[in-house]
Motif scaffolding. Sequence first.
Motif, mmCIF file in Angstrom:
data_model
loop_
_atom_site.group_PDB
_atom_site.id
_atom_site.type_symbol
_atom_site.label_atom_id
_atom_site.label_comp_id
_atom_site.label_asym_id
_atom_site.label_seq_id
_atom_site.Cartn_x
_atom_site.Cartn_y
_atom_site.Cartn_z
ATOM 1 N N HIS A 89 0.819 -1.210 0.000
ATOM 2 C CA HIS A 89 0.000 0.000 0.000
ATOM 3 C C HIS A 89 0.854 1.262 0.000
ATOM 4 C CE1 HIS A 89 -4.351 -1.057 0.589
ATOM 5 N NE2 HIS A 89 -3.769 -2.258 0.601
ATOM 6 N N MET A 90 2.069 1.182 0.512
ATOM 7 C CA MET A 90 2.966 2.336 0.520
ATOM 8 C C MET A 90 3.798 2.427 -0.753
ATOM 9 S SD MET A 90 4.313 2.281 4.461
ATOM 10 C CE MET A 90 5.100 3.898 4.360
ATOM 11 N N SER A 91 3.772 1.370 -1.548
ATOM 12 C CA SER A 91 4.596 1.374 -2.752
ATOM 13 C C SER A 91 4.116 2.450 -3.709
ATOM 14 C CB SER A 91 4.552 0.000 -3.430
ATOM 15 O OG SER A 91 3.266 -0.241 -3.959
ATOM 16 N N LEU A 92 5.026 2.902 -4.525
ATOM 17 C CA LEU A 92 4.760 3.994 -5.450
ATOM 18 C C LEU A 92 4.281 5.229 -4.698
ATOM 19 C CD1 LEU A 92 3.115 2.019 -8.397
ATOM 20 C CD2 LEU A 92 5.525 2.508 -7.994
ATOM 21 N N PRO A 142 12.071 4.377 -2.612
ATOM 22 C CA PRO A 142 10.998 4.777 -1.699
ATOM 23 C C PRO A 142 11.548 5.419 -0.417
ATOM 24 C CG PRO A 142 11.420 2.454 -1.459
ATOM 25 C CD PRO A 142 12.282 2.935 -2.614
ATOM 26 N N LEU A 143 10.730 6.267 0.174
ATOM 27 C CA LEU A 143 11.094 6.885 1.456
ATOM 28 C C LEU A 143 10.400 6.219 2.643
ATOM 29 C CD1 LEU A 143 11.034 10.665 0.490
ATOM 30 C CD2 LEU A 143 13.009 9.125 0.630
ATOM 31 N N PHE A 144 9.250 5.604 2.418
ATOM 32 C CA PHE A 144 8.468 4.977 3.484
ATOM 33 C C PHE A 144 8.329 5.916 4.678
ATOM 34 C CE2 PHE A 144 10.260 1.040 1.403
ATOM 35 C CZ PHE A 144 9.074 0.683 0.785
ATOM 36 N N LEU A 145 7.654 7.016 4.445
ATOM 37 C CA LEU A 145 7.459 8.043 5.464
ATOM 38 C C LEU A 145 6.487 7.579 6.545
ATOM 39 C CD1 LEU A 145 7.052 11.128 3.097
ATOM 40 C CD2 LEU A 145 9.140 10.346 4.263
ATOM 41 N N GLU A 146 6.736 8.003 7.761
ATOM 42 C CA GLU A 146 5.877 7.657 8.901
ATOM 43 C C GLU A 146 4.435 8.098 8.657
ATOM 44 O OE1 GLU A 146 4.712 5.986 12.383
ATOM 45 O OE2 GLU A 146 6.814 5.934 11.771
ATOM 46 N N GLU A 147 4.234 9.296 8.113
ATOM 47 C CA GLU A 147 2.877 9.794 7.880
ATOM 48 C C GLU A 147 2.137 8.936 6.855
ATOM 49 O OE1 GLU A 147 3.366 13.396 4.707
ATOM 50 O OE2 GLU A 147 4.386 13.652 6.633
ATOM 51 N N GLU A 148 2.843 8.462 5.831
ATOM 52 C CA GLU A 148 2.216 7.581 4.850
ATOM 53 C C GLU A 148 1.966 6.200 5.454
ATOM 54 O OE1 GLU A 148 4.241 7.555 1.085
ATOM 55 O OE2 GLU A 148 3.797 9.674 0.729
ATOM 56 N N PHE A 149 2.854 5.769 6.334
ATOM 57 C CA PHE A 149 2.639 4.492 7.029
ATOM 58 C C PHE A 149 1.326 4.540 7.801
ATOM 59 C CE2 PHE A 149 2.927 1.999 10.943
ATOM 60 C CZ PHE A 149 3.108 0.724 10.420
ATOM 61 N N LYS A 150 1.118 5.605 8.566
ATOM 62 C CA LYS A 150 -0.107 5.718 9.374
ATOM 63 C C LYS A 150 -1.344 5.713 8.490
ATOM 64 C CE LYS A 150 2.094 8.133 13.189
ATOM 65 N NZ LYS A 150 2.304 9.431 13.851
ATOM 66 N N SER A 151 -1.289 6.433 7.398
ATOM 67 C CA SER A 151 -2.428 6.504 6.483
ATOM 68 C C SER A 151 -2.700 5.145 5.844
ATOM 69 C CB SER A 151 -2.143 7.548 5.403
ATOM 70 O OG SER A 151 -3.151 7.546 4.436
ATOM 71 N N ASN A 184 -5.769 2.221 5.837
ATOM 72 C CA ASN A 184 -6.390 1.670 4.634
ATOM 73 C C ASN A 184 -6.344 0.147 4.628
ATOM 74 O OD1 ASN A 184 -6.995 4.218 3.646
ATOM 75 N ND2 ASN A 184 -5.113 4.360 2.466
ATOM 76 N N VAL A 185 -5.217 -0.424 5.043
ATOM 77 C CA VAL A 185 -5.106 -1.886 5.112
ATOM 78 C C VAL A 185 -6.075 -2.428 6.158
ATOM 79 C CG1 VAL A 185 -3.582 -3.817 5.708
ATOM 80 C CG2 VAL A 185 -2.750 -1.978 4.225
ATOM 81 N N HIS A 186 -6.160 -1.761 7.288
ATOM 82 C CA HIS A 186 -7.085 -2.184 8.347
ATOM 83 C C HIS A 186 -8.521 -2.214 7.817
ATOM 84 C CE1 HIS A 186 -9.411 -1.918 12.107
ATOM 85 N NE2 HIS A 186 -8.413 -2.620 12.605
ATOM 86 N N ASN A 240 1.470 -5.036 15.512
ATOM 87 C CA ASN A 240 2.879 -5.401 15.689
ATOM 88 C C ASN A 240 3.787 -4.781 14.629
ATOM 89 O OD1 ASN A 240 2.033 -7.072 17.784
ATOM 90 N ND2 ASN A 240 1.872 -8.854 16.462
ATOM 91 N N VAL A 241 3.213 -4.302 13.526
ATOM 92 C CA VAL A 241 4.001 -3.817 12.389
ATOM 93 C C VAL A 241 4.319 -2.330 12.554
ATOM 94 C CG1 VAL A 241 4.074 -3.555 9.875
ATOM 95 C CG2 VAL A 241 2.875 -5.508 10.894
ATOM 96 N N THR A 242 5.591 -1.991 12.306
ATOM 97 C CA THR A 242 6.034 -0.600 12.342
ATOM 98 C C THR A 242 6.579 -0.203 10.970
ATOM 99 O OG1 THR A 242 8.327 -1.088 12.934
ATOM 100 C CG2 THR A 242 6.738 -0.890 14.764
ATOM 101 N N VAL A 243 6.784 1.084 10.786
ATOM 102 C CA VAL A 243 7.366 1.545 9.527
ATOM 103 C C VAL A 243 8.782 0.988 9.362
ATOM 104 C CG1 VAL A 243 8.305 3.750 10.343
ATOM 105 C CG2 VAL A 243 7.563 3.519 7.965
#
Length: 167
Positions: free
Chosen positions: A29-32, A89-98, A102-104, A142-145
Amino acid sequence: VMCAMINFRAGDHYVSDPQKWETAHIMEHMSLGANKKYPKSKQLTAEIEKNGAYTNAQTALADMIYTMECADFEWQRVLDLMCVGISQPLFLEEEFKSEYGNVHEEMLYRGNNHGWHLSIEMEKLFGLNVRTFQDRLALMPNVTVEDVRDHYVRTHYAENMRFVIAG
């Protein structure tokens, strides 16, 4: 129309810790998303889609697959942009939270869909190690950025990539 697929052996079975099962899915989901050239995911998306191109990604037990479809006159441009997104990719924390949210939400939807439940039961009968959506939801916290970043480094390298293009 040109279509391309970039595949990595990076699905759920390649997550380093079984208690972090959704790592690959969240990474998909964070890709691209945000990357070294486009610091906001919306910028990359707008550039890719400006002439109607389409990109997507999906995660399975073994694979993470990135796909694109576009007009034949711009396949090189779109493929180059997709490669920037995949390789930087940067895998930003803010995008991780968003994307975590979405995955949830996706897991909640699938958990209420009888077709998805049937497919999981069939996969189990074939001997595949799959988890129910309820189990996956329980493991998501359990998953973190950092887990996403680690999974990327361990799975996204040239020798682990397959590429197909057709038009």
